[in-house]
Design an enzyme around this catalytic site. Sequence first.
Site, PDB file in Angstrom:
ATOM      1  N   ARG A   9       0.827  -1.211   0.000  1.00 31.23           N
ATOM      2  CA  ARG A   9       0.000   0.000   0.000  1.00 31.23           C
ATOM      3  C   ARG A   9       0.860   1.259   0.000  1.00 31.23           C
ATOM      4  O   ARG A   9       0.399   2.329  -0.399  1.00 31.23           O
ATOM      5  CB  ARG A   9      -0.942   0.024   1.206  1.00 31.23           C
ATOM      6  N   ASN A 128      12.775  20.130  25.597  1.00 34.02           N
ATOM      7  CA  ASN A 128      13.444  21.292  26.184  1.00 34.02           C
ATOM      8  C   ASN A 128      14.259  22.032  25.126  1.00 34.02           C
ATOM      9  O   ASN A 128      14.707  21.453  24.136  1.00 34.02           O
ATOM     10  CB  ASN A 128      14.324  20.879  27.366  1.00 34.02           C
ATOM     11  N   CYS A 171      17.664  30.750  12.773  1.00 32.01           N
ATOM     12  CA  CYS A 171      17.190  31.765  11.835  1.00 32.01           C
ATOM     13  C   CYS A 171      15.865  32.343  12.324  1.00 32.01           C
ATOM     14  O   CYS A 171      15.590  33.536  12.155  1.00 32.01           O
ATOM     15  CB  CYS A 171      16.975  31.165  10.451  1.00 32.01           C
ATOM     16  N   CYS A 185       4.910  20.970  29.801  1.00 32.78           N
ATOM     17  CA  CYS A 185       3.823  20.009  29.668  1.00 32.78           C
ATOM     18  C   CYS A 185       3.089  19.826  30.990  1.00 32.78           C
ATOM     19  O   CYS A 185       1.916  19.454  31.015  1.00 32.78           O
ATOM     20  CB  CYS A 185       4.357  18.679  29.154  1.00 32.78           C
TER      21      CYS A 185
END
Length: 346
Positions: A9, A128, A171, A185
Site C-alpha cells: 500500500r 526542552n 534563523c 507540559c
Amino acid sequence: MDEWSRYSRQMVLPGVGRSGQARLRAARVAILGLGALGSALAESLARAGVGTLRLIDRDYLELHNLQRQVLYTEADVAAALPKAIAAQAHLQAINGGVALEPQVVDATTENIGELIADTDLVLDATDNFAARYLLNDACVQAGRPWIYSAVLGTAGMVMVVRPGQTACLRCLFDTPPPPGASPTCETAGVLGPAVQVVAGLAGAAALQLLLGGDPPRGLLALDVWEGRFDRLGDGAPDPECPACGRREFEFLGGGTRAALDGTQLCGRQTVQVRMGGSHIDLDAVAGRWRASAAGNVLANAYLARLSVTNGGDPAELTLFPDGRVIVKGTDDPAAARSLVARYIGY
C-alpha cells in the site's frame, strides 16, 4: 521478507515504488527523545520500513506518560523500563526487519556528534530548548538534515531544516527563552491527538526527505482544538544567522551557550543531576541502599531507584549507568544535588 506483501500500500504511492522502498530500507534515522512525539515517530518509520532507527532517550517510563505515549504499556511502567529499551522491544515486535539502536543517554556537547553520526536524518522529539539548540548546532555543522517538532497543550509546530538550503532553528528563534519563561507540559498539559497530528506531519516530511523529495518549507504552526494550520515564512536561510549564516556554533563550544542544559526536566518537581564518570555499578549501589534500609529500592539492568522521605516529603532518585540521576520531589538543583550526595555519595 516479501516486501511487496508488507509494503504494497506504500509502494504504490507516487515517488515510492520498489526503488523508493529500497531507499527507505537503506536509510538510517536518529530520533532524539522517545516520549509522546518520538515514540509515535519511531513507530511510523518502523512500520514504513526505514532500515535503521537510533533511539535516544535519557528517561524512564511513568504512569502519566501513557495518556499520550501510545507505544508503551502499563507493564513497561511497572518494570521501570527506560523509554529507549521499551521502544526497542515494541518496535521489534512490529517490524523485525528494522535494525534498532537504543541509547539510554542524555544528549550533551560531548556526545551529540557521535549520536547523530552516520545517519541520514535526525528527528527532534525533545521536551526542552537546550536539546533543540544543541541539536541545531550539531546538525548544521555536520550538514545533516533534521526536523524540529514540538507539542504543548493543543498546539504544535513542525519545521524541516536542510542545512545550506533552508532556515535553521536559530534563523527563526535566535535565542532560547530564559529558564522558567515558557510553560511546560506539566503546567499547560498535552492533548494526545495533538501529538498524533504533529507526529504524522513530521513523519510524512521525514519519509519525503528519505525518498529524495523536498518537503514544504517554513514553520508549520497548528492548533488541533481550534482547527488552525498556518505556515510561517518561506523557509529561506538568514545570512546573518549565528549558526547557518556565520557558523558560530555557540551551543557546541565553550561559554554560556554551551552551559545551557536541561537540568530541570519537563514538568515541575523533577531535576536531573549529572555526576562525573560513567559505568556506574547499579547492583552495588542498590545493595548499599538495601543494606542501610535507606528506603524502597527497585533495580533492573538499566537503572536503580530509591524512594525516600525528605523532610516529610516524598523524593525519588533514579540512577543510570552513565552517571545521571533523575531526582523527583524538588525543582531546586541544589536540593537535588544534596540528595544525590546523601544517598549516592557524589
